[in-house]
Design an enzyme around this catalytic site. Structure first.
Site, PDB file in Angstrom:
ATOM      1  N   ASP A 229       0.951  -1.093   0.081  1.00  8.88           N
ATOM      2  CA  ASP A 229      -0.159   0.031   0.188  1.00  8.88           C
ATOM      3  C   ASP A 229       0.889   1.189  -0.095  1.00  8.88           C
ATOM      4  OD1 ASP A 229      -2.179   1.707  -0.013  1.00  8.88           O
ATOM      5  OD2 ASP A 229      -3.111   0.837   1.682  1.00  8.88           O
TER       6      ASP A 229
HETATM    7  C1  BGC Z   1      -5.186   3.428   0.231  1.00 11.70           C
HETATM    8  C2  BGC Z   1      -5.093   2.282  -1.061  1.00 11.70           C
HETATM    9  C3  BGC Z   1      -4.928   3.114  -2.373  1.00 11.70           C
HETATM   10  C4  BGC Z   1      -3.643   3.822  -2.136  1.00 11.70           C
HETATM   11  C5  BGC Z   1      -3.423   4.681  -3.627  1.00 11.70           C
HETATM   12  C6  BGC Z   1      -3.847   4.052   0.071  1.00 11.70           C
HETATM   13  O1  BGC Z   1      -3.905   5.098   1.022  1.00 11.70           O
HETATM   14  O2  BGC Z   1      -5.056   2.413   1.247  1.00 11.70           O
HETATM   15  O3  BGC Z   1      -6.470   1.644  -1.164  1.00 11.70           O
HETATM   16  O4  BGC Z   1      -5.187   2.180  -3.392  1.00 11.70           O
HETATM   17  O5  BGC Z   1      -3.515   4.856  -1.249  1.00 11.70           O
HETATM   18  O6  BGC Z   1      -4.181   5.730  -3.640  1.00 11.70           O
END
Ligand code: BGC
Length: 817
Positions: A229
């Site tokens: 993530d």
């Molecule tokens: C989220 C993800 C997301 C990523 C990119 C993170 O903060 O948990 O679900 O895909 O950011 O935006």
């Protein structure tokens, strides 16, 4: 014989140096993989997310993209085929925006309705979540886009999400939380898995050898891409050895050059880095992306064929609307002379939740306007009656005008500070400015300034409250005077029928996230006017709900009730005696204390940008309300399964309810609920006939005995009558949505495999020690041999329940195993 895809990938990886392979393990900025032009390897771009393909840009200059119904809405359709169609549209949008990877679906389980990202998830049940996820992933990947199932695993709350330790009992992990990921890999062939921010059972999710190495890669045979993530903490050697391939965004912290150093120091075999590169290239090769050109995408234009794309989104929105209660007032086939439309969400439906799933839609639906268009001869009076207190609503549509009278406000982007040249100008739809990456076309690197100017309609002499939120210094000017330079609450009294608004701030030179938002509402919430309008009308449609401030990523909700005075408003309008229909526009559960006082309740989730059309279809009976609850609507927060263990404390969250998640909790503990899992009414009537059982095959005749076309969701739950281990009472094991015209009949067939009866037997690491501790002459003995860990089906009598919700069972019969 030609080269197979796998040969091509192996050949490419073989031509890369260790340094080049390691370079691939971190992103090229926030949304791309690294290109290696020397061997002709393109860089591939990726986009969030579950609500639609947002693309690489945020803010008013970004292209409008189709906003589909949120996760809980897709769960409420109980229709994986329909979700496959909707996901196909999102994938086509992904390609239009020059991206090859979509950061969706979210398959975390709804453990508490207070979790901030509940709206992104499908259900509190693993079988329903898995089925919807499989449909979504197949729809995405069929269009040549890598789907990314997330967040693996134990990410069921936002509280301290980067650091918290999720303590999940092994049985709950296997029976409740992992099955959607397992189905994504085994049934849908998902090509990417995103690890979670949190720690889980002793290790960071992105460095968890048990979960990534043993379960995902070993047991399930996943050989696709494991991506972190965004900004999740990672360990160089630990995450690489566990099986994570890509650290996002770039430049990396744990991966990249650090991996080369680890190999040179003998801490990491070079083959691990080669495998990381193989997984990444292999995932994109599988969607045919090896020959993609490696040009940076031009700033994309608005969606060309919106109406065509929108059709599945409208169908899904209608198929997700749950009719919870109906005394006969719905459908409204002949509208009465006067209708009062009240509630804070009536003029602007909330179409999505907040956070990374948020995007710029191509339109902002209003149920009020849609009803006016549908019932031109009807006198429709609108009064919001109350306002969401948190952050106040943004201005949009007719409340906001540019200097030349167009809806919206004028947003100018300047290079450098406020004295710099204007590089780009566009019209912003709402008083919410949100950027990450380049703010507008034509920008080189460096700082930028945003200046938004517009006019809000006002009533002379009326007082307005303003709520300014921003993550940086801002300047808010009203009619040319600076009224605020810091976030906070302000107020203004209108001198004429409009107020000029101007908002200015500097964007970050490093292109990191930045946001400024202005909420505005009259100081008088109009509660009494709404009640008076209800009194004078023949029908009330109350549109209540939450918004993207109440339901958003990185923040859990603090209460289950509708925010502000909405509950009071519904009781008051219903108390006038005018027939009242309530539309609930929320992504998660809210309490509905007035449910028995009103004539009908429709739960419409965050229905995406076609929600207005879908609601009109259902209100007027053009479409049957197709939704069924994918989550229990509880009576009170104290009854919810995770209460006391949510969101966590002292750096950890204990999943203390074990396998009793969602309806499993209420059903097993015989707790009353507002509306049970699986519930939802139709405008027609169905008869679920007696099931016929042959071996493990169950045939169930379904008959539409009413006078309209409609749908029924036949649900099959399994109960072990005398289990050896503690088990939830009923567990959903199969379902099918049946659509029938009046008089129509259909035979539903379910095949029950071993998993329908199984529980997970956990490893018992302390058993050997316990056995050794017992002296040979001890009168005490360990209990019977627990056997190997794994799925386990105990012999015995199983009761099969067939019905239309967990609490509305039409037939039961027993089966011997
Ligand atoms: C989220 C993800 C997301 C990523 C990119 C993170 O903060 O948990 O679900 O895909 O950011 O935006």
């Amino acid at each position: 014989m030609g080269m197979t895809q796998a040969d091509r990938v192996a050949e490419l990886v073989g031509r890369l140096t260790l340094q080049e392979q390691a370079a691939l393990t971190v992103g090229d900025g926030p949304w791309a993989t690294v290109a290696v032009p020397r061997v002709g390897l393109p860089g591939w771009r990726m986009t969030d997310g579950p609500n639609g393909a947002r693309g690489l840009y945020r803010g008013p200059a970004a292209p409008g993209v189709l906003c589909i119904p949120c996760g809980t809405a897709l769960g409420a359709t109980w229709d994986p085929d329909l979700v496959r169609d909707v996901a196909g549209v999102v994938a086509r949008e992904t390609r239009r925006l020059d991206c090859r990877m979509l950061l969706a679906p979210t398959v975390n389980i709804i453990r508490s309705p207070l979790a901030g990202r509940t709206f992104e998830c499908y259900s509190e049940d693993p079988v329903l979540t898995a089925a919807i996820a499989v449909g979504f992933i197949e729809g995405v990947q069929a269009e040549g886009v890598v789907a990314t199932v997330k967040h693996f695993a134990g990410n069921e709350a936002e509280f301290e999400r980067y650091t918290i330790e999720s303590v999940v009992p092994e049985r709950a992990l296997r029976e409740i939380y992992l099955p959607p990921f397992e189905a994504a890999v085994r049934d849908a062939g998902v090509l990417a898995v995103m690890t979670a921010y949190n720690r889980i059972n002793g290790a960071m999710a992105g460095a968890h050898r048990g979960l990534i190495g043993e379960v995902l890669r070993g047991e399930w045979g996943f050989d696709g891409l494991v991506v972190s993530d965004w900004w999740a903490r990672a360990e160089t050697v630990g995450s690489a050895l566990a099986g994570q391939d890509l650290e996002m965004p770039g430049p990396g912290r744990a991966f990249g050059p650090a991996l080369v150093a680890a190999v040179e120091q003998g801490l990491l075999p070079a083959e691990v880095v080669a495998a990381q590169a193989t997984h990444l290239i292999g995932a994109f090769a599988a969607v045919g992306a090896l020959d993609d050109p490696d040009e940076l995408p031009a700033w994309p234009a608005d969606v060309p064929d919106r109406d065509h794309l929108a059709e599945p989104a409208r169908r899904a929105a209608a198929e997700s609307i749950v009719l919870l209660r109906n005394t006969g007032v719905l459908p409204v086939t002949g509208p009465p002379a006067r209708v009062a439309v009240v509630g804070p969400n009536a003029a602007h439906l909330q179409l999505m939740g907040g956070g990374s799933a948020h995007l710029r839609p191509t339109r902002y639906p209003s149920l009020l306007e849609a009803l006016r268009a549908t019932w031109p001869g009807v006198e429709i009076v609108h009064e919001p009656g109350c306002r969401p207190e948190r952050d106040l609503p943004v201005l949009q549509g007719p409340e906001l005008r540019t200097g030349t009278g167009e809806p919206g406000w004028t947003v100018e982007f300047l290079a450098g500070d406020a004295t710099g040249p204007i590089v780009h100008t566009c019209i912003g739809d709402v008083t919410d400015l949100d950027f990450f990456g380049d703010p507008a076309p034509g920008f080189g690197p460096g700082a930028y300034t945003v200046r938004a100017t517009g006019f809000m309609s006002a009533v002379p002499g009326e007082a307005y409250d303003l709520c300014l939120t921003a993550d940086r210094p801002v300047r808010l000017l009203l009619d040319g005077t600076v009224v605020a330079t810091t976030p906070g609450r302000y107020s203004v009294t209108a001198g004429s029928d409009e107020i000029e608004l101007r908002l200015e701030f500097d964007g970050p030179a490093d292109r990191g996230p930045c946001r400024a938002r202005l909420g505005v509402a009259p100081a008088d919430d109009g509660f009494d006017r709404a009640v008076a309008a209800a009194e004078a009308a023949d029908l009330v449609i109350a549109v209540v709900g939450t918004n993207e401030e109440e339901e958003q990523e990185s923040l859990d909700r603090s209460a289950l009730a509708l925010p502000g005075r909405q509950d009071e408003l519904v009781s008051a309008v219903a108390g006038t005696g005018t027939p009242t229909v309530v539309v609930v526009n929320a992504g998660s559960a809210v309490t509905l204390p007035w449910a028995d006082e009103v004539d009908a309740v429709l739960y419409s989730w965050f229905g995406g940008e076609e929600a207005d059309h879908a609601l009109v279809d259902v209100l007027t009976g053009a479409t049957d309300p197709g939704g069924r609850l994918p989550m229990t609507l509880p009576l009170r927060v104290e009854h919810t399964p995770a209460f006391g263990n949510f969101p966590g404390e002292f750096d950890e969250v204990r999943y203390g309810e074990g396998v009793l998640v969602g309806y499993r909790w209420y059903d097993t503990r015989a707790l009353p609920v507002r509306y049970p899992f699986g519930h939802g009414l139709s405008y027609t009537s169905f008869e679920i006939g007696a099931p016929v059982l042959r071996e493990r095959t169950v045939d169930i005749p379904v008959h539409n005995v009413g006078h309209r076309a409609g749908s029924e969701v036949v649900q099959l739950y399994v109960e072990h009558l005398a289990p050896r281990v503690f088990r939830p009472r009923k567990e959903l094991r199969a379902f099918e949505k049946v659509r029938l015209g009046p008089g129509g009949q259909h035979l539903v067939r379910f095949e029950l495999d071993d998993r329908a009866f199984a529980y997970w037997r956990p490893a018992r690491p302390t058993r050997a020690t316990a056995a050794a501790d017992l002296a040979a002459d001890s009168p005490f003995r360990l209990a019977d041999d627990p056997g190997e860990p794994g799925w386990c089906v105990d012999p015995g009598t199983y009761r099969i329940h067939v019905g239309r919700s967990v609490d509305d069972i039409s037939h039961t019969f027993d089966l011997e195993i």
